[in-house]
Design a protein around this motif. Structure first.
Motif, PDB file in Angstrom:
ATOM      1  N   ILE A 279      -8.050  -5.412   3.711  1.00 32.82           N
ATOM      2  CA  ILE A 279      -8.777  -6.350   4.783  1.00 32.82           C
ATOM      3  C   ILE A 279      -8.866  -7.631   4.354  1.00 32.82           C
ATOM      4  O   ILE A 279      -8.560  -8.704   5.183  1.00 32.82           O
ATOM      5  N   GLY A 280      -8.968  -7.936   3.116  1.00 33.55           N
ATOM      6  CA  GLY A 280      -9.245  -9.390   2.443  1.00 33.55           C
ATOM      7  C   GLY A 280      -8.091 -10.054   2.504  1.00 33.55           C
ATOM      8  O   GLY A 280      -7.864 -11.445   3.022  1.00 33.55           O
ATOM      9  N   GLY A 281      -7.071  -9.391   1.974  1.00 33.78           N
ATOM     10  CA  GLY A 281      -5.708 -10.139   2.029  1.00 33.78           C
ATOM     11  C   GLY A 281      -4.987  -9.827   0.724  1.00 33.78           C
ATOM     12  O   GLY A 281      -5.874 -10.019  -0.513  1.00 33.78           O
ATOM     13  N   LEU A 282      -3.838  -9.144   0.821  1.00 33.83           N
ATOM     14  CA  LEU A 282      -3.001  -8.767  -0.556  1.00 33.83           C
ATOM     15  C   LEU A 282      -2.475 -10.076  -1.034  1.00 33.83           C
ATOM     16  O   LEU A 282      -2.056 -11.068  -0.416  1.00 33.83           O
ATOM     17  N   GLY A 283      -2.682 -10.381  -2.289  1.00 37.44           N
ATOM     18  CA  GLY A 283      -2.188 -11.513  -2.857  1.00 37.44           C
ATOM     19  C   GLY A 283      -3.131 -12.835  -2.797  1.00 37.44           C
ATOM     20  O   GLY A 283      -2.258 -13.827  -2.576  1.00 37.44           O
ATOM     21  N   SER A 284      -4.362 -12.519  -2.595  1.00 40.70           N
ATOM     22  CA  SER A 284      -5.194 -13.817  -2.487  1.00 40.70           C
ATOM     23  C   SER A 284      -6.461 -13.574  -3.084  1.00 40.70           C
ATOM     24  O   SER A 284      -7.081 -12.472  -3.004  1.00 40.70           O
ATOM     25  N   VAL A 334      -1.491  -3.678  11.296  1.00 38.75           N
ATOM     26  CA  VAL A 334      -0.578  -3.987  12.320  1.00 38.75           C
ATOM     27  C   VAL A 334      -0.653  -5.547  12.810  1.00 38.75           C
ATOM     28  O   VAL A 334       0.525  -6.088  12.995  1.00 38.75           O
ATOM     29  N   LYS A 335      -1.608  -6.076  12.846  1.00 35.67           N
ATOM     30  CA  LYS A 335      -1.741  -7.628  13.469  1.00 35.67           C
ATOM     31  C   LYS A 335      -1.546  -8.375  12.281  1.00 35.67           C
ATOM     32  O   LYS A 335      -0.877  -9.489  12.514  1.00 35.67           O
ATOM     33  N   GLU A 336      -2.232  -8.192  11.268  1.00 37.26           N
ATOM     34  CA  GLU A 336      -2.266  -9.350  10.262  1.00 37.26           C
ATOM     35  C   GLU A 336      -2.235  -8.572   8.778  1.00 37.26           C
ATOM     36  O   GLU A 336      -3.097  -8.519   8.232  1.00 37.26           O
ATOM     37  N   PRO A 337      -0.942  -8.290   8.335  1.00 38.88           N
ATOM     38  CA  PRO A 337      -0.732  -7.852   7.154  1.00 38.88           C
ATOM     39  C   PRO A 337      -1.379  -8.431   5.737  1.00 38.88           C
ATOM     40  O   PRO A 337      -1.643  -7.966   4.783  1.00 38.88           O
TER      41      PRO A 337
ATOM     42  N   ASN B 113      10.002  -0.656  10.687  1.00 38.41           N
ATOM     43  CA  ASN B 113      10.614  -1.695  10.055  1.00 38.41           C
ATOM     44  C   ASN B 113       9.703  -2.264   8.764  1.00 38.41           C
ATOM     45  O   ASN B 113      10.010  -3.109   8.098  1.00 38.41           O
ATOM     46  N   GLN B 114       8.412  -1.846   8.841  1.00 39.65           N
ATOM     47  CA  GLN B 114       7.532  -2.328   7.660  1.00 39.65           C
ATOM     48  C   GLN B 114       7.860  -1.644   6.428  1.00 39.65           C
ATOM     49  O   GLN B 114       8.569  -0.533   6.367  1.00 39.65           O
ATOM     50  N   GLU B 115       7.334  -2.359   5.274  1.00 39.67           N
ATOM     51  CA  GLU B 115       7.946  -1.367   4.008  1.00 39.67           C
ATOM     52  C   GLU B 115       6.989  -0.296   3.858  1.00 39.67           C
ATOM     53  O   GLU B 115       5.883  -0.024   4.432  1.00 39.67           O
TER      54      GLU B 115
END
Lengths: 358, 329
Positions: A279-284, A334-337, B113-115
């Motif tokens: 939810i927060g953000g992967l890699g941040s 879906v909307k914002e990975p 098509n996502q990982e």
């Protein structure tokens, strides 16, 4: 209007590569830090420290740890709960075996012990990847919890099988035990959060961090350009487990004080921390904070609205919480990975050109 | 024969039966994974949801009764009728098919098509969502599930073995029924995928999405179909586990147990799922009996399967029957 980099000239490489290149961000960061360290301890009361601030800080450390492994190095782990338990039990053993050690040393040493365990369970990552690895880390989760439950040495053969944090003080102020003031708990955790975030930020933008990201983006290609996958993956496991161990130790010593391992460090904890970084953000690093704040706040808010305002029974609110968390995970994927951190990035871009967007 | 050996044999047999249960859950995983490359963590919760829906329909419970009562201050619980088991099962299949459609329409169509790891995490979110919905819909208390399956000790086996060895084996009737049903289910699935038009389309999609699309197979239709079948398999698994130990949250944890089963068997192989389930079932029971309980303080069943899978994976990353992993840059 205020949020501009125009006129903020960089005259050295250090200035050019700083964490907050925009002056407004720098000021905001220092103001926030001062507010958190100097103002908030005077305002905080027991309820808010217990319900939100302290768990938020501790989960933020765990989320940063997992984000290094999953977000930066691309190795999905479902063993976070188990590694937090290692940190907790390491700190418990250290506290009872060496009563003269101070809490900062104990917490850091617990981190190192967890790092060693993490490297051990990270070894299979050299052969397996993706969700195969995710399931392999489940082995760590279940095995560690079982071990702390069954082997008496870890809980000093106490009759209940629980571990209880003895009282420890820094400069004469209690930080663990039942007589701890809310502000002392809060400040002690804040100290670690600031240190961890600083280390993590600087690791991830340095050579090590670049290696992790290369492995994440495509491990075979990374190997071909000269990244040693053994060192990159295991260092990610070590650093990640170090942070997770610290957070597990704090969760036990400072926040809960008494722990029954299966309940506190079970598989649900692993998922909770994983959800925080999704939810927060992967890699941040910012995302780790945002995700932790969000998922700690959500049940508190739902309880405030559902139980206190609408008068629903607590079990309905708990189930509703599950539904909302699950739906949000799917929604974000879906909307914002890239999670809340990406929303923040978009907002920043908008602010920079505001109020003349064209 | 010495007592210990006989007892060990009984443990192994019971492990075999437990393994059938794991295989049933693992089967649902394999089906979805083959057709869409989605590793469906929610399979266990689907079994829980299906079993709860079945009980709810059988007893004529009002869906979301708690929520409605809490919001409007009413006090409704039951419609006041009982639905016969067979009809209730049919209705549950319809519910699971509707769920399959909704999942594809609202989640996975947007994630094409996502990982794989993104899809995996989406299914974890789905699992939480479904669990919450199931609890809100039917209430979270432990329920008794009875669709008329035989239960209790099988006296025939007990007597035969007692006459032969002087020691009666304790085998539950339910386990035998579960084994037979699992066998029928697998046979049915094989026939379906080999000899029907839909089955052939399904295998084509599993083989190559794009090629299947180009010869006019509707991916959406196949995905809904395969999720429905997985829902059906989940229902069967849910009935078995629910009859055995009541419909409760721990039912969804068997999904986690199915993960190492898949590791052993390989993600793409239906026979692998069966064999893997049996190995895990027998392995954990025997390990607990021989080493766990006497030397390690018991309850080793919690982690044995995972550690076995972990060790196994290090030597053979694609599982027993999985396809060889080939990587290209």
């Amino acid at each position: 209007m205020l949020y501009r980099e125009a006129g903020d000239f960089k005259t050295s490489y250090t200035a050019d590569s700083q964490t907050f290149p925009i002056k407004f961000d720098r000021t905001a960061y220092w103001l926030l830090l001062i507010a958190a360290a100097v103002v908030l301890p005077f305002l905080v009361n027991d309820y808010w420290a217990n319900a939100f601030l302290v768990p938020f800080l501790i989960y933020a450390i765990a989320a940063i740890g997992l984000n290094i492994l999953t977000g930066y190095c691309g190795q999905v782990s479902l063993g976070t709960g188990g590694f937090m338990a290692v940190g907790a039990y390491a700190s418990y053993k250290l506290m009872t075996a060496f009563p003269w050690l101070d809490m900062v040393t104990i917490t850091i040493l617990s981190g190192f012990i967890t790092a060693a365990v993490g490297v051990l369970f990270g070894l299979p990552s050299l052969r397996i990847k993706g969700f195969y690895l995710a399931v392999a880390t489940l082995a760590a989760q279940f095995f560690l919890v079982w071990m702390f439950n069954r082997v008496g040495w870890f809980y000093n053969y106490s009759a209940s099988g629980q571990i209880n944090a003895p009282e420890r003080a820094i400069f004469g102020i209690n930080v663990t035990g039942p007589n701890t003031e809310a502000w002392a708990q809060y400040l002690f955790c804040l100290l670690f959060v600031v240190a961890v975030a600083w280390v993590a930020r600087n690791l991830t933008r340095g050579a090590v961090g670049r290696q992790w990201m290369a492995i994440r983006d495509m491990d075979i290609a990374a190997e071909i350009i000269g990244v040693n996958p053994l060192r990159a993956k295991l260092s990610a496991f070590a650093v990640s487990s170090f942070f997770i161990g610290i957070s597990g130790a704090l969760f036990f010593t400072v926040y809960l004080g008494a722990v029954e391992v299966g309940e506190v460090y079970g598989i649900t904890k692993s998922f909770l921390v994983l959800f925080m970084i999704i939810i927060g953000g992967l890699g941040s690093i910012f995302g780790s904070f945002a995700g932790a704040a969000f998922l700690v706040m959500l049940p508190v808010l739902l309880k405030l609205i559902g139980v206190d305002v609408l008068g629903w029974p607590t079990d309905i609110v708990a189930h509703l919480n599950l539904v909302i968390v699950g739906a949000l995970i799917v929604f974000f994927l879906v909307k914002e990975p890239h999670g809340l951190a990406a929303f923040w990035g978009v907002t920043k871009e908008k602010l920079r050109i505001w109020p003349f967007p064209h | 024969m010495p007592d210990q050996l006989l007892f060990g044999m009984e443990v192994a047999l019971n492990g075999l039966m437990a393994g059938v249960m794991y295989s049933l859950v693992a089967l649902g995983f394999v089906l979805i994974f083959k057709a869409s490359g989605i590793f469906n963590y929610a399979q266990g919760v689907m079994a829980l949801f299906a079993a709860m829906t079945l009980v709810g329909i059988q007893n004529g419970q009002v869906p979301f009764a708690h929520l409605i009562n809490a919001t409007f201050g009413t006090s409704i619980h039951h419609f006041g009728w009982q639905v016969p088991a067979l009809l209730a099962i049919l209705l549950t299949v319809v519910v699971m098919a509707a769920f399959a459609w909704a999942v594809n329409r609202f989640v996975f169509r947007h994630l094409v098509n996502q990982e794989p790891i993104i899809l995996f995490m989406a299914t974890i979110g789905l699992a939480y969502f479904l669990e919450g919905v199931a609890d809100l819909m039917w209430g979270a208390e432990i329920k008794k599930l009875d669709v008329g399956l035989p239960q209790g000790i099988n006296t025939l086996i007990d007597e035969t073995t007692f006459n032969a060895f002087g020691y009666g084996f304790f085998i539950d009737n339910l386990d035998i029924v579960a084994t037979i049903i699992a066998g029928l289910l697998v046979a049915g699935l094989v026939i379906f995928s080999q000899y029907t038009k839909q089955g052939r389309a399904l295998r084509a999609v599993a083989d190559d999405h794009q090629a299947a699309l180009s010869v006019g197979i509707s991916l959406n239709y196949i995905w809904v179909l395969v999720w429905s079948i997985a829902g059906f398999v989940a229902l069967v698994a849910g009935i078995m586990w629910g009859t055995k130990s009541g419909v409760q949250f721990s039912l969804s944890l068997i999904a986690l147990k199915a993960l190492p089963v898949l590791m052993l068997g390989g993600f793409t192989s239906i026979p692998g799922a069966i064999v893997g389930g049996l190995i895990i079932g027998v392995g954990e029971k025997l390990f607990e009996f021989l080493i766990g309980a006497p030397f390690l303080g018991g309850a080793t069943e919690n982690w044995f399967a995972y550690v076995l899978a972990l060790i196994f994976l290090v030597f053979r990353p694609q599982g027993l029957f999985g396809e060889k992993i080939i990587e290209r840059v």
